[in-house]
Design a protein around this motif. Sequence first.
Motif, PDB file in Angstrom:
ATOM      1  N   PRO A 126       0.837  -1.210   0.000  1.00  0.00           N
ATOM      2  CA  PRO A 126       0.000   0.000   0.000  1.00  0.00           C
ATOM      3  C   PRO A 126       0.867   1.254   0.000  1.00  0.00           C
ATOM      4  N   GLN A 127       0.392   2.284  -0.642  1.00  0.00           N
ATOM      5  CA  GLN A 127       1.124   3.536  -0.729  1.00  0.00           C
ATOM      6  C   GLN A 127       0.481   4.591   0.168  1.00  0.00           C
ATOM      7  N   GLU A 128       1.320   5.355   0.819  1.00  0.00           N
ATOM      8  CA  GLU A 128       0.830   6.438   1.660  1.00  0.00           C
ATOM      9  C   GLU A 128       0.990   7.746   0.896  1.00  0.00           C
ATOM     10  N   LEU A 129      -0.108   8.451   0.724  1.00  0.00           N
ATOM     11  CA  LEU A 129      -0.103   9.703  -0.026  1.00  0.00           C
ATOM     12  C   LEU A 129      -0.463  10.855   0.896  1.00  0.00           C
TER      13      LEU A 129
END
Length: 506
Positions: free
Chosen positions: A135-138
């Motif tokens: 998962p990517q944290e934006l």
Amino acid sequence: IQIAWAADNPDMFSFVLDNDDTETPLENQRKYTVDAYYYEKKGMKLKFPHLPIISMGRDGFFPIEFVYQAFGKKKDANSVNHVKTVLDYYDKNAATDSIQNIKHLKKTAENLQNARGVYTTDLLMQFNCIINQEPQELVASVKPLPTLTFMDNRGVQLGDGSWNLNGVKFASPADMNSFAVIDLVGDSNRTPSVLSFLQNQFKVMDKHGIELPENIDPVAAAEVIKVQCKSGEFDAIRQCVIRAIDNAKQYFIFDRAGHFRKNNVWFKTKAVNSETGEIAPCLVIPPNEQSDDLSIMLPQENHMPTHQVTWNGGTPTKARLRVKVVTGSDIKEVVDPFDFRFFRNTHQAKNIDGVWQAAEFHGYIYELPPGSIQQYIDHDECTNVTPILNVSASDIECPSVVFAYLPTDDASTYHILKMVSKFDCGVQSQCVVATKFATQRNPDQYCSNIALKLNTKLFSICKRSRAWNTAFDSKNGIPWVAETPTLVIGIHLSHGLGTDTTTCVA
């Protein structure tokens, strides 16, 4: 045309040159990539060797950087078979079918990749892309809402997921100078007629400030020009669209019904200069008994003279047509043709403040160039009058839009009308479903939603129409959209039956 991957990868595509080495067995001869071939044989170094190559059959393989967009019409483009094929594609990929088709194509591609030892990750690497399962944290920020306003700074209200358009004028209303009508419903006891719908639609458009065709009663015009279409087949609909557009041209441009000539007015629309591409408002002078030429008059700031006139056997002189009127308390005036109209069965002229007032038509007069012995010459004194600006019908915008009145929301009929009107005939279209209009508790709101769409479709370089203005912190526009490349997504949130819904932008 085929696409092969890639220009510099011999595992994906390579070839042996013909007659390059006749003594060495074929399997031992050198294999070239497209990248190597262009560099060694043509002396050209590809800028993008990792991108795909395009196979043109017998014409060979070409790097994608050699391919350019052709602006000419492709052979057989917009032919009957071509249009049918495109429509068939959209039918097969409509709604949820498109998702299933994508899943099927994805599965087929994965099977082919596995069979040939080429995987999705290999293809993505050609574009410097990778698949990351983490998962990517934006970082995101919540921006304040901009202010949307209609004309006169009237605020925009949202309710039940739709705009409240009751009683508002659009911020910059569009011009609908002419129209065509296709009726696929006909006489029906279950739904209103197309003329009933148009009467309501034109009334609502006028309330929103959209300029309707000038110098005519639009409902009366619709009764003359409408085309009845009794079949939903492609060929029948196509012929009806073509006939409806021709009917509109005959009525508006050529004044075949004699309406404009009878009331001493002209068809107001836009025309394009075929040499420069410039577009300007114009008044159309239809052909007469002495000439088959089609002519126009432009606003005086664009082109002052409108006619060449001769009187008393003199030299032909360029002059501008003016209209003699009597207004107010028997005040005689001379007004420009663009400031004279026939509105609701009476003539009107603009006064010095730009306000329309009742006027009585008293004939034509021509204003001569500065420095002439006299300022005006009466039309009755002229021995010869010839319009200056001759044009072809294709240079004149007509119709602005095609109204299509449909019995149901059948997708195939809708697609055919859209395809033929826009791509075959080059005219915007607006489809209306008779059963939906008939079941509306508030027909005006339904017509307002159509007016909203039309206002956007009729946007032009002459009239940059928009329904509302956008402002933030007393400044026009939304400043944060320009801060960084921004993707604006509209999301509709429903909270269940009986509760209000919210439309937001993320």
